[in-house]
Every structure is written in structure tokens, then in C-alpha cells.
Design an enzyme around this catalytic site. Sequence first.
Site, PDB file in Angstrom:
ATOM      1  N   CYS A  27      43.818  38.084  39.131  1.00  0.00           N
ATOM      2  CA  CYS A  27      43.120  37.224  38.082  1.00  0.00           C
ATOM      3  C   CYS A  27      44.055  37.043  37.214  1.00  0.00           C
ATOM      4  CB  CYS A  27      42.166  38.437  37.453  1.00  0.00           C
ATOM      5  SG  CYS A  27      41.029  39.061  38.867  1.00  0.00           S
ATOM      6  N   ASP A 280      43.606  53.820  29.125  1.00  0.00           N
ATOM      7  CA  ASP A 280      43.771  52.718  30.094  1.00  0.00           C
ATOM      8  C   ASP A 280      44.577  51.602  29.552  1.00  0.00           C
ATOM      9  OD1 ASP A 280      43.224  51.088  32.411  1.00  0.00           O
ATOM     10  OD2 ASP A 280      41.178  50.408  31.680  1.00  0.00           O
TER      11      ASP A 280
END
Length: 415
Positions: A27, A280
Site C-alpha cells: 500500500c 502501534d
Amino acid sequence: MAGEREQRKGSFSVMVKPVGSACSMRCSYCYYLNTDIDARSVRMDTETLTRLIRGYIEASEGPVLSFTWHGGEPSLAGLDFYREAVRIQREYLPKGWECWNSLQTNGLELDGEWCDFLAENGFDVGISLDGFEALHDLYRKDAAGNGTYARVSASVHRLKERGILPDLLCTVTEETAGHPREVYRALKAFETGWMQFIPILVRDGAGGYTRESVRPESYGSFLKEVFFEWLYHDLGETEVQFFSEMALVLSGNEANLCTMRENCGDVPVIERDGGVYACDHFVDRAHKIGDLAEESLLAAVSSPAQKAFGELKRRLPERCADCPYRKLCNGGCPKDRQAPDSPTVLCEGLKTFFAYAVPRLGRAMELSSQRKHNDEIMSILKREEQERVRRISRNDPCPCGSGLKYKNCCLRFRP
């Protein structure tokens, strides 16, 4: 161990990255691909997996443990890895406790065998799907450069055939923001009942943001148009995470979504080598809070470093203190701030959206508290909206408070 338990306050979830940043997609807006820190293995080994699960049980107040399997692409760890994870969970789980497992995946590996396993073991599944095909394939390509929409949508249907209604995770790029209703309707057509929108903000290394990154005003406009479509047509039929979280806060509760909370830091990340990181979006050496090979998970999540990381989110400028929407935002995600003590760069777009959505959502909640059905609520809201704007001309200031003329703002939202 007893001393560590006294330091712990509240509960926490874990985000596990069993293959680190390895992924079967490329991506263009990805912030994580090939960013592993101190990786000592290709996949999390059984010893580290066991230490993680046992450590989480020891650190948790229970009775529910929440494992989010993330990446990169977590399915690349293979089915046998998850079979082993479930076995270890069952072996060490105290009586009366349960594990909630969620696989956050790009969907490319989810064949029939995978879907059978996920259904049989009660996994929740989140699949990344960027609206309609042309938009999805623009950014979400496989390693060979091919579009992935057809394969991902097939995985959604396979999951549904087995009784799993996956959460649909849609990123919002600047391109996406130009197609709000088409994106919303494309996701709704899968009939999974749940979708969430994730703004893309990727720094370009020169103090700015990449071309894919959504601009604040574009994001606010996107949310406003999706909200309009949802509120007046799909109330009670489709859930949008951000709107559900807003309702939770407006009803006096704390948001589940970490970006909306006053503090953060209760979802530590465990990398494939057992390294424990604050979040994250902060998997780097500066935010490494522990290592399962050297200390317990409880010690890591109770560490002064993690506490300080969580409380840093509360450092905001004075203008935030006076903002009527602070409880819905709390400065946004720290990764989306230009400095630790500044609000999200999406601030102005969010304020425009909140100005439009908060009174309407509040009214919907009021009608719901009167035990009115969703169809009746939507009908009442439409009548009230029509009456509200009946005497407003095209060139009047928009009543939402954006500062724009009505024709350039909310005119297109008339039900």
C-alpha cells in the site's frame, strides 16, 4: 509480582504482530512496511508466544483477555501458528475467563480453511477495504503491483458464509475524501453492519505530509457527508465506529477508541521477537518499554515510561481547554500532532464536523431515550432539518457555524 500488581491500574489489551511488518501488500500510504526494530526471527516462536499469553494472564484483572493479531499482515504467520495460540490460551486460561481474538487482515490469505478456523474459534475479523474497486486498487496493490479489491471482497463473502460479519476498515486519503457517499454506500453494500474510517496522515520527512494524506478540511467534509447519509437513511441498520464512539461520549461514558480518550497507552504492541512497545504507531527504539525475554509483560505495561507515554496525550494548548468538543477529541492521536502539546493536525476539519453532527446526534439520542423506533427518529429528524433550513437562502451564513455561505456548505445536506 505483588508489587507490580499494585502499580497496575485498570485493564489493557495487547496488539500482537507475529510477523512484524511483513506484508503481502504494498500500500502506497503504509507507514509500517519494513520498519522492524531488533527482529530476531521471521515469525514469533512458540516460546515467545507462550510467554506472551501467560504473561498477559498474570498481568490482567480478567475475566476477558483481548488479543488483536495485527501486522504487517498477521495471516502470514500461518494457520498452525494460530492453532497453537488458541491451544496455549485454553491451557493457561483460569476457570471462568475467556479470550477475545481479533484478526486485523488485508484478507488476501483468507481461503476456505482459514475462514473455517476463524469461525470455529470465534475470532472477530477486521478487513481493510477502501470503499469501491477503483479507489481501493489505486493504493492497495499486492507485491506484484496488481489491484486486490476482487480478492479482498471475495474473502468478505467467504467469512459471511460462515457467520462472521467482518468489520470493514477504510482508510481516508485525500482521494477518498472526494467520494464520501460512494465510499459509504460501497461498504454498506457488503451488509456486514460495521465500518470504520481511518484518516491517512503520513509525514514526508520535510515537515509536511505525503500527497495521499488527507487535508483537515477534506476530512471534516468527508465525515459530515457520511454522517448525513447514515443519520437520515441508515440509523440502527449500519454502525460507523466514530459515530458510535461520539454517542458513547455524549451519553457520559468514556470512549473505547484510544484516539478520543484523555489518556492513551493501554494497548501495548508485542513484536515477533518479544519486544514490547508503547503503541502501534510508536514502534521504535525510543518507545520500547520492555522485552519478554528479559522481564514480564506486567513490568513493561506498569513501567514509568509507559505511564509517561499515556499521560503525554493530556498536554494540550489553552485553546483546547475552551473547545466545546474537547471530550470528543482530547487532542486526537499523538502521531497526528506536530508537537506533543499541540492538537491533531485534523483539528479544524473535526471542529467543522462536530459543529454539524453533535446537535443532530444528540437529538437522535434524545428521541431514542423516548423509546421511539429508528424509522420514526429518522422521519422526525428529517422534518426538523427541513424546518431549520426553510428560511435560509443560498447566500446566508451556514447555520452549522463553518463561516461559509450556505450554498458552499450544508445546502447539499438537505434531507
